[in-house]
Enzyme design. Structure first.
Site, PDB file in Angstrom:
ATOM      1  N   HIS A   1       4.801  -9.106  -8.512  1.00 18.95           N
ATOM      2  CA  HIS A   1       6.129  -9.385  -9.071  1.00 18.95           C
ATOM      3  C   HIS A   1       7.213  -8.645  -8.309  1.00 18.95           C
ATOM      4  CE1 HIS A   1       6.325  -5.420 -11.055  1.00 18.95           C
ATOM      5  NE2 HIS A   1       5.062  -5.600 -11.406  1.00 18.95           N
TER       6      HIS A   1
ATOM      7  N   CYS B   1       0.339  -2.759 -11.261  1.00 23.34           N
ATOM      8  CA  CYS B   1       0.784  -4.041 -10.729  1.00 23.34           C
ATOM      9  C   CYS B   1       1.310  -3.876  -9.304  1.00 23.34           C
ATOM     10  CB  CYS B   1       1.844  -4.658 -11.624  1.00 23.34           C
ATOM     11  SG  CYS B   1       1.163  -5.450 -13.099  1.00 23.34           S
TER      12      CYS B   1
END
Length: 305
Positions: free
Chosen positions: A170, A186
């Protein structure tokens, strides 16, 4: 400045070229890195003698924009944690696109493994897990159960959801953390990089996450080595261990009758600058002996990542 390169011809593994720039008085490594689609640690590793916050006007900075491609297969998305870098091979195109990453910090390590992109979402809502909410609460910074899209959303404007449960590729609302270990596991990209990648990557794209501090590969008959500092957890568990580099070189040599300059390879391993360096090829015995491996002993002090 996105880094996109034609795939090398058969038998070659290197793309790009190492470049240099000269600083102006207000430059910092964070600014230079983002301008050239590099990470902060890319520049500190390649330029260890330069102050990253006050490099000074007119200082020549090495841009490590030459790469040994990760071990095959060359398909989909390949993420090398030790390198803090993503490689994307668009299907049906003979090229590779590469971007710097922010990954999980120690205690929240990004896992290795294989999976695929299962969903794409523009303007995603972040649902922080209980473990992260508990950490924030302990620090006096409580989080809501859901963080809606907007400038304070840590996922940024775009997210690729992976089949590796709970992990995403992301954007970020803190771009200067890209190229460092700052997340809860992440994988973060600069906003401009995830913008491009989001439009390029289809659902179903395979994703392979590896942890390879040492890469070896060929360019026009010359063997090269690229060394990065191992992750801090790896150093704690195994200490200074160059056996993986030896293994990478032996694998790259294959049936070649040539032998690298092991002293030069050892120097590359000790410096760990993340820049491919040639290993002088000489005619010699096929493979290094056990003594060659032992020679790469605990002689260095590595900062880790």
């Amino acid at each position: 400045m996105a880094l996109s390169f034609p795939l090398p011809e058969n038998g070659n593994d290197l793309v790009g070229e190492t470049r240099t720039v000269k600083t102006v008085y207000e430059d910092t490594f964070s600014d230079i890195a983002r301008l050239h689609d590099l990470g902060y640690l890319d520049l500190t590793d390649a330029n260890p003698e330069v102050d990253p916050w006050l490099p000074g006007e007119g200082t020549e900075i090495i841009l490590p924009t030459r790469f040994i491609l990760p071990p095959e297969p060359r398909e989909g998305i390949v993420i090398n944690l030790a390198e803090l870098r993503l490689y994307y091979y668009p299907k049906g195109e003979s090229r590779v696109i590469t971007h710097p990453l922010g990954i999980g910090r120690e205690g929240w390590s990004t896992p290795t493994g294989t999976g695929r992109v299962i969903r794409k979402q523009a303007n995603p809502t972040w649902y922080p897990p209980e473990s992260i909410r508990a950490e924030h609460a302990t620090d006096g910074d409580p989080l809501p159960a859901a963080v809606k899209p907007g400038p304070d959303n840590p996922l940024g404007k775009y997210a690729l959801y992976l089949s590796l449960t709970g992990y995403l590729i992301h954007g970020t609302h803190k771009p200067y953390g890209v190229g460092m270990r700052v997340s809860h596991g992440c994988i973060r990209l600069y906003p401009e990089d995830i913008d491009r990648l989001f439009s390029q990557v289809p659902v179903g794209t395979p994703v392979r996450i590896i942890n390879e501090p040492y890469k070896a590969g060929w360019k026009d008959g010359q063997l090269y080595v690229e060394a990065h500092p191992p992750l801090s957890e790896q150093l704690k568990e195994k200490g200074i261990n160059f056996t993986p580099m030896v293994q990478a070189i032996i694998k790259a040599l294959g049936d070649s009758p040539m032998k690298p300059d092991w002293a030069g390879m050892k120097n590359a391993a000790l410096n760990q600058r993340g820049v491919p360096v040639p290993i002088t090829a000489i005619q010699a015995e096929p493979n290094p002996s056990q003594q060659d491996n032992i020679a790469l002993s605990d002689e260095a002090d590595s900062p880790g990542r």
